[in-house]
Scaffold this active site. Structure first.
Site, mmCIF file in Angstrom:
data_model
loop_
_atom_site.group_PDB
_atom_site.id
_atom_site.type_symbol
_atom_site.label_atom_id
_atom_site.label_comp_id
_atom_site.label_asym_id
_atom_site.label_seq_id
_atom_site.Cartn_x
_atom_site.Cartn_y
_atom_site.Cartn_z
ATOM 1 N N ASP A 154 0.837 -1.198 0.000
ATOM 2 C CA ASP A 154 0.000 0.000 0.000
ATOM 3 C C ASP A 154 0.874 1.251 0.000
ATOM 4 O O ASP A 154 1.768 1.392 0.854
ATOM 5 C CB ASP A 154 -0.872 -0.062 1.262
ATOM 6 C CG ASP A 154 -1.965 0.982 1.278
ATOM 7 O OD1 ASP A 154 -3.005 0.745 0.651
ATOM 8 O OD2 ASP A 154 -1.763 2.040 1.924
ATOM 9 N N GLU B 2 1.438 -0.446 -5.059
ATOM 10 C CA GLU B 2 0.226 0.351 -5.250
ATOM 11 C C GLU B 2 0.623 1.820 -5.140
ATOM 12 O O GLU B 2 0.441 2.458 -4.112
ATOM 13 C CB GLU B 2 -0.836 0.003 -4.194
ATOM 14 C CG GLU B 2 -2.174 0.647 -4.483
ATOM 15 C CD GLU B 2 -2.634 1.635 -3.421
ATOM 16 O OE1 GLU B 2 -3.803 2.025 -3.449
ATOM 17 O OE2 GLU B 2 -1.820 2.041 -2.549
#
Lengths: 639, 639
Positions: A357, A386
């Site tokens: 993330d 990401e």
């Protein structure tokens, strides 16, 4: 001077080697000796270009470089041939050659090679006829021996070691399915658990995916918890965002008690494997105020003058449910070590794929170190970045070690933009380090295109992602059920987002796209042309709403041609102008294309072929080019 | 997560500095400290691109790199502004800012800056109103002080030091005239001397050249001397090739007794200077068998098994009048030092420009070392590489230090090839290191185009070289007198080449091109647009026999547009489609172009304009774009 005086010079023959080795954790600063390198002879091509290749048999990091030197013996052989052709006296030249062989004998270890070289030297110096000695000088065996043992005096070596990272195949070709475990319950009266995810695996496997990706499964903080639809304060019963990690139940190495236990996760890992699936975990390096780290390691967080811990902000917005780590803390070393141990914890439990993330909000050197360390012992790990951020930052993350990267695909909706973007991804140096993973939707991204494009938009985006990119994924069941209502106009957030609440889905709804998804994943598996990104080739179409592209294996034994109508509202038609070579189609015969979605076959001929696509029915052709059917008579209807 | 949880992060403000210094002889391995660098603040442009510049005030080598860091204070100011706009309580934030200022005070030396910073810190921490304290926080003065003294913790520095070589202006813009001194005699009964060259200077200066280049002026060997037209053995009275250097009269540091003395050469250097000319010497590192080096330093040559010295060869051809140096000798160090001393010898006598013969047949590291050494003490030296060889080798010589390079220009004769080649030279990264010097002919190169193209070919090639390239040269008087007979068909050698015999030239022949040459060199001097290579821009023409290009200064105050008919036989006409911006012409008014060769003026309008060129009359327009005449009414005929 070019001709008269100058012609004699600069005609030395050059030899080059490619030098390569498996590098492991080694840094460029480590002392590397001549013996550490494998050598491969390079072949001269043209215009100072040379070629060689080396095999990679292990996962991990290799490095290579090149070395070149003036090859006295090769020059001598080359010159001798010309002298002999001109009937010149070569007696002195044969003695010069013998001296070169002598030098190589001095460098070769004692053994059969040295013996053979000695025999050549003696023959070159002998009283045998010039003809016999010249024949010996030109023997291939002598050339091979001299290439092996001859001096490489003043050899130069390219100053950079160029890295090659070898990943397992799934890094290059994978199909991801994302789902929220707490929405996996078949019973609307209770939230889902990891056991429910295990029970859902037959469904995911039948869709044809090979990676199951779950958002964070850790305990969720209560302090500052956001309510449904991200309202600032949670109501009783609101479950919070899985990315607000940490509570009295534990942190990044624990499983939310409502989902199950670490043991359940290990069971899920095993159950996935049985179904040909692999579990991908979400690693989000941030804490809720209730995370055990906050009390145990206050030195890893930034402190404000009023004694409170600095929460996340994007002024004027405040995210008081999130404490970011302070990567500039004096205690950065212990922080790095701990964060690495989170990966190792889950690796020990069988996980090998991590979706990371927001990696772009942590330092580059941190990721370079972490991924290098983890992959040194576990070269089969896959890291998906990401990082929906600036192009150069995404590129840098890929260069420093991330295996795959999310892309801007979701926002490339017209044919021109798609062609430009995928040309950049696959036909520029980016293809050497950046592996795109194309997603039409994610829990954060419900594009305007999907909000307003209806079922045709979902079909079209699915087909595009599954055929343009070797790695792709969808966020389900929202995708197959075509969830398309946004929180508010202009937002890409889902109304009733699973990020903040439990949902229950009717997977058996008749309008589900599950059959199309399953068919596309079957097509992907069956056609090796779709397992690569580099082989993407766009073809001209005379209608700007249509996009035509193909992928083929190098030998053209498998070639897939897609034509997509990017207009979600209207039937579009036009002439596709195929580059026949790229799809292995004959220039002078008819050939057949087989629509792998509908099963239809078409007899095509030459470059220009007509296409018409009604988006309400099916917005794309996914055509296999049938190279074996080279004339009309080969077509089933003629037999 | 993109929006909900992720939005808070990755919004740190970055600051970047460009670091630069004059590097002199320093190598990248020398230890360079923070204090050795000058710093320039970089300006953010867009998409992770930044810009800065630095002044170069000295000749020689500069290096630069960039450094970047997270700028806490800039981030804080940026956030504070947003908080204030949202009417948030910023009391704690002001204290955070005060702490940042405090940190800078600790880093700043005692002085006025530290005093001002202290004042800001106290104000930020004071009981003054939030408004007053916020105003102080946003002061430009504080931003400047903090940029100067604030911490650059975890600053990263680009790992490469990028070099910039600063040459004097003649390296970029020069006009060369080559001539054989022994052919400079006004008296056909005796060969020319250096004194004759001095007497020839008014002629060369009137032609408008600024560099006079002489082939080697050293004693010429007798052993193996070649006769007229390069026949293998010389007859009595044959003078030999000036590139067969060395005799009992001396070597590379001596002047051929028939030409004069070293003192005469010094006089020539001075006489050139008085005429605005500069002497360029030819440095050819090779020896005749009679060169003193052969006896004094046999270790610098290769020896054959029969005890003889290895002569030059291109098997099966032998050049027994030339002994190449053996750059792989064990005694390479003393050889390098001696060869360097040849340059220094002539530099001491006032020479600063050297045309280096066949540099590609000597090792790259040798030239890198030699040019670096010479230029360290004499940064005003100019080295022209005569390397008519493979593109990558020519590029490498330019990268390692040669100031200018010969080109393939002589063999680029059609419009398409010229456009391709000069686009490569001026619009690709080559322009950063490779300075072309374009020659239509040399003593080795009488192209087929000149052999059979007649007077139009000579005019056309002259205009092309003088306007396409900022550096150009001709080999005269053969050029102005249009010598065009080759030794034999297919050869590029001159019949009766000056390389092997003395010639006498009638400079006053009425068909001489001297007036056109003088006019072109005047045009070159008067128009700063022609002093550069980077500003070359090609324009479209609808006739492939025509070539249209322009050069303009950055502000377009000087713009030269050339249209050349590359067909030497036929009148060609067509429409030129001008990129008006590039020549500073108005899109909406007529403008005037002034033919600087013929004096004609034309009123043109818009992009498309008609051109017709008869090669027998003049194969080209060299047009100055008159930006001040923006309407028809500005034209002299309207006044």
């Amino acid at each position: 001077l070019v001709v008269a005086v100058g012609e004699h010079v600069g005609l030395d023959e050059i030899s080059c080697d490619l030098l390569w080795r498996h590098a492991g954790r080694q840094t460029p600063h480590d002392d590397v000796g001549e013996a550490d390198w494998h050598r491969v002879e390079m072949t001269f091509l043209v215009n100072d270009r040379w070629r060689a290749s080396f095999p990679v048999t292990e996962l991990g990091r290799y490095v290579y470089t090149v070395s070149g030197w003036v090859d006295r013996f090769k020059t001598w052989v080359h010159d001798l041939q010309k002298r002999l052709e001109a009937d010149q006296d070569v007696r002195i030249d044969l003695l010069i050659g013998a001296d070169l062989v002598d030098e190589a004998i001095g460098l070769a270890a004692e053994g059969p090679d040295a013996q053979r070289l000695r025999a050549y030297r003696e023959l070159l110096r002998s009283d045998a006829s010039i003809h016999e000695r010249s024949l010996a000088a030109l023997q291939d065996e002598l050339a091979i021996l001299m290439r092996r043992h001859g001096p490489r005096r003043f050899a130069t070596i390219y100053q950079h070691e160029l890295p090659v990272t070898v990943d397992r195949e799934r890094a290059r070709f994978s199909s991801w399915y994302e789902m929220f475990p707490r929405s996996a319950s078949p019973d609307p009266s209770r939230p889902g658990t990891l056991q429910d995810v295990i029970d859902r695996l037959p469904y995911v496997a039948a869709l044809g995916f090979d990676v199951l990706y779950l958002p964070p499964v850790h305990p969720i903080g209560e302090t500052g918890r956001k309510g449904r639809d991200n309202v600032p304060s949670a109501q009783q019963g609101d479950v919070g965002s899985p990315w607000a990690i940490g509570s009295r139940h534990g942190g990044h190495k624990d499983v939310h008690p409502d989902l199950g236990t670490v043991h359940d996760l290990e069971r899920l890992v095993a159950a996935c494997r049985e179904r040909g699936l692999e579990l991908a975990m979400d690693i989000a390096f941030q804490c809720s105020p209730d995370h055990p780290y906050v009390h145990e390691h206050p030195e890893w967080f930034k402190h404000r003058p009023d004694g409170t811990i600095q929460y996340a902000e994007n002024p004027p917005k405040k995210y008081q449910d999130i404490y970011p780590f302070d990567f500039e803390t004096e205690a950065w070393e212990s922080l790095w070590v701990e964060l690495k141990s989170i990966f190792l914890f889950w690796i020990e439990r069988g996980v090998r794929i991590f979706r990371v993330d927001n990696p772009h909000t942590k330092p580059f050197p941190f990721w370079e170190w972490l991924i290098g360390e983890v992959r040194h012992d576990h070269p089969d790990t896959i890291f998906l970045a990401e990082a929906f951020t600036r192009p150069k930052v995404m590129a840098q993350l890929a260069k420093l070690g991330f295996t795959q990267s999310y892309t801007y695909f979701a926002w490339r909706n017209d044919a021109w933009s798609l062609r430009e973007y995928f040309t950049q991804l696959t036909q520029t140096p980016m293809v050497e380090y950046f592996r795109p993973n194309a997603w039409p939707n994610t829990p954060d991204i419900l594009t305007e295109h999907l909000q307003y494009g209806g079922r045709p938009a979902f079909m079209q985006r699915l087909i595009l992602s599954a055929t343009l990119a070797a790695n792709y994924g969808i966020y389900g069941p929202t995708f197959e059920l075509q969830e398309h209502v946004a929180l508010r106009p202009g937002s890409e957030e889902y109304l009733g987002s699973e990020k903040y609440q439990v949902r229950h889905w009717d997977l058996d709804r008749p309008d589900s796209l599950r059959d199309l998804i399953a068919r596309l994943n079957r097509i992907r598996r069956a056609n090796p042309a779709l397992h690569h990104d580099r082989n993407l080739h766009f073809h001209a179409v005379d209608n700007p709403a249509l996009l035509a592209y193909s992928k083929a294996t190098a030998d053209r034994s498998n070639a897939i041609l897609c034509v997509v109508n990017t207009d979600v509202h209207n039937t579009q038609s036009g002439w596709v102008h195929l580059d026949l070579d790229d799809i292995g189609a004959p220039p002078d015969h008819a050939f057949h294309v087989h629509d792998l979605i509908t099963g239809s076959r078409y007899a095509w001929q030459g470059s220009a072929n007509y296409v018409e696509l009604n988006p309400q029915v099916l917005p794309a052709h996914v055509l296999q080019v049938l190279a074996e059917n080279r004339t009309e008579r080969d077509h089933p209807t003629y037999r």
